[in-house]
Design a protein around this motif. Structure first.
Motif, PDB file in Angstrom:
ATOM      1  N   ASN A   1      -6.516  -3.384   6.691  1.00  0.00           N
ATOM      2  CA  ASN A   1      -7.418  -2.304   6.275  1.00  0.00           C
ATOM      3  C   ASN A   1      -7.795  -1.399   7.449  1.00  0.00           C
ATOM      4  O   ASN A   1      -8.010  -0.204   7.275  1.00  0.00           O
ATOM      5  CB  ASN A   1      -8.659  -2.873   5.597  1.00  0.00           C
TER       6      ASN A   1
ATOM      7  N   ASP B   1      -7.444  -7.275   1.259  1.00  0.00           N
ATOM      8  CA  ASP B   1      -8.699  -7.813   0.729  1.00  0.00           C
ATOM      9  C   ASP B   1      -8.519  -9.257   0.259  1.00  0.00           C
ATOM     10  O   ASP B   1      -9.398 -10.100   0.448  1.00  0.00           O
ATOM     11  CB  ASP B   1      -9.212  -6.964  -0.437  1.00  0.00           C
TER      12      ASP B   1
ATOM     13  N   PHE C   1      -8.875  -3.528  -5.569  1.00  0.00           N
ATOM     14  CA  PHE C   1      -8.709  -4.105  -4.240  1.00  0.00           C
ATOM     15  C   PHE C   1      -7.239  -4.092  -3.844  1.00  0.00           C
ATOM     16  O   PHE C   1      -6.405  -3.553  -4.568  1.00  0.00           O
ATOM     17  CB  PHE C   1      -9.296  -5.526  -4.174  1.00  0.00           C
ATOM     18  N   ASN C   2      -6.924  -4.645  -2.671  1.00  0.00           N
ATOM     19  CA  ASN C   2      -5.549  -4.643  -2.170  1.00  0.00           C
ATOM     20  C   ASN C   2      -5.194  -6.008  -1.580  1.00  0.00           C
ATOM     21  O   ASN C   2      -6.000  -6.935  -1.600  1.00  0.00           O
ATOM     22  CB  ASN C   2      -5.356  -3.517  -1.137  1.00  0.00           C
TER      23      ASN C   2
ATOM     24  N   ASP D   1      -6.414   0.998  -2.257  1.00  0.00           N
ATOM     25  CA  ASP D   1      -6.621  -0.129  -3.168  1.00  0.00           C
ATOM     26  C   ASP D   1      -5.819   0.144  -4.430  1.00  0.00           C
ATOM     27  O   ASP D   1      -5.667   1.298  -4.843  1.00  0.00           O
ATOM     28  CB  ASP D   1      -8.106  -0.283  -3.521  1.00  0.00           C
TER      29      ASP D   1
ATOM     30  N   LYS E   1       0.834  -1.214   0.000  1.00  0.00           N
ATOM     31  CA  LYS E   1       0.000   0.000   0.000  1.00  0.00           C
ATOM     32  C   LYS E   1       0.864   1.257   0.000  1.00  0.00           C
ATOM     33  O   LYS E   1       0.547   2.240  -0.685  1.00  0.00           O
ATOM     34  CB  LYS E   1      -0.941   0.005   1.204  1.00  0.00           C
TER      35      LYS E   1
END
Length: 175
Positions: free
Chosen positions: A114, A142, A138-139, A126, A31
């Protein structure tokens, strides 16, 4: 139950914590990299027409639902993590339950990954986009939640029997 198949509570906690920390590091690192290299950039195709890297700040839940309900998500996450820790503490520490320990660690990592974003930034970063099917961005966290959820369902259906979950209902003194 053979002695060699059991783990000490301390050893199980160290293994579970190590898994969670490793997965959290991977999630937060990706991220951070997405923030540094994808923010304010056009999408980067990895496989043209199929997979792209695309920076999105998700202020909602899955697929952007319930946008702006940050404290609701934080509350749900805290309750979810408390439940996972409670289950981990009660779970028999033996190899038979190792798949549940791992699955719980993966789920915990996804929820906390998250959660950290929501607390720190007010949104979740994301960056993975399957353009082929126009799936929401998404990431990594997820992925942990989805794969952990699928693994949990498969374990409950195919590996464990109802009586394998008796540990959830017994008092610790009864063991």
């Amino acid at each position: 139950m053979k002695k060699q198949n059991t783990f000490s509570t301390g050893m199980a906690a160290v293994l579970w914590s190590s898994l969670i920390l490793l997965l959290l590091f991977l999630d937060q690192f990706t991220k951070h990299e997405a923030f540094l290299h994808l923010r304010h950039q056009d999408s980067i195709p990895l496989i043209p027409g199929v997979l792209e890297l695309s920076y999105v700040e998700n202020r909602g839940m899955a697929f952007g639902m319930l946008e702006g309900r940050r404290f609701l998500f934080i509350g749900i996450c805290v309750l979810f993590c408390i439940a996972l820790v409670w289950i981990f503490v009660r779970l028999p520490k033996n190899r038979y339950y190792l798949p549940l320990v791992i699955t719980g660690g993966v789920l915990f990592s996804g929820a906390v990954g998250n959660f950290i974003d929501r607390l720190r930034c007010g949104y979740v970063v994301d960056f993975i986009y399957f353009s082929l099917i126009d799936f929401p961005v998404f990431n990594i966290a997820d992925i942990y939640v989805v794969c952990g959820g699928i693994a949990l369902v498969l374990l409950v259906i195919f590996k464990y029997k109802d009586e394998d979950f008796d540990f959830l209902y017994r008092n610790k003194k009864d063991k």
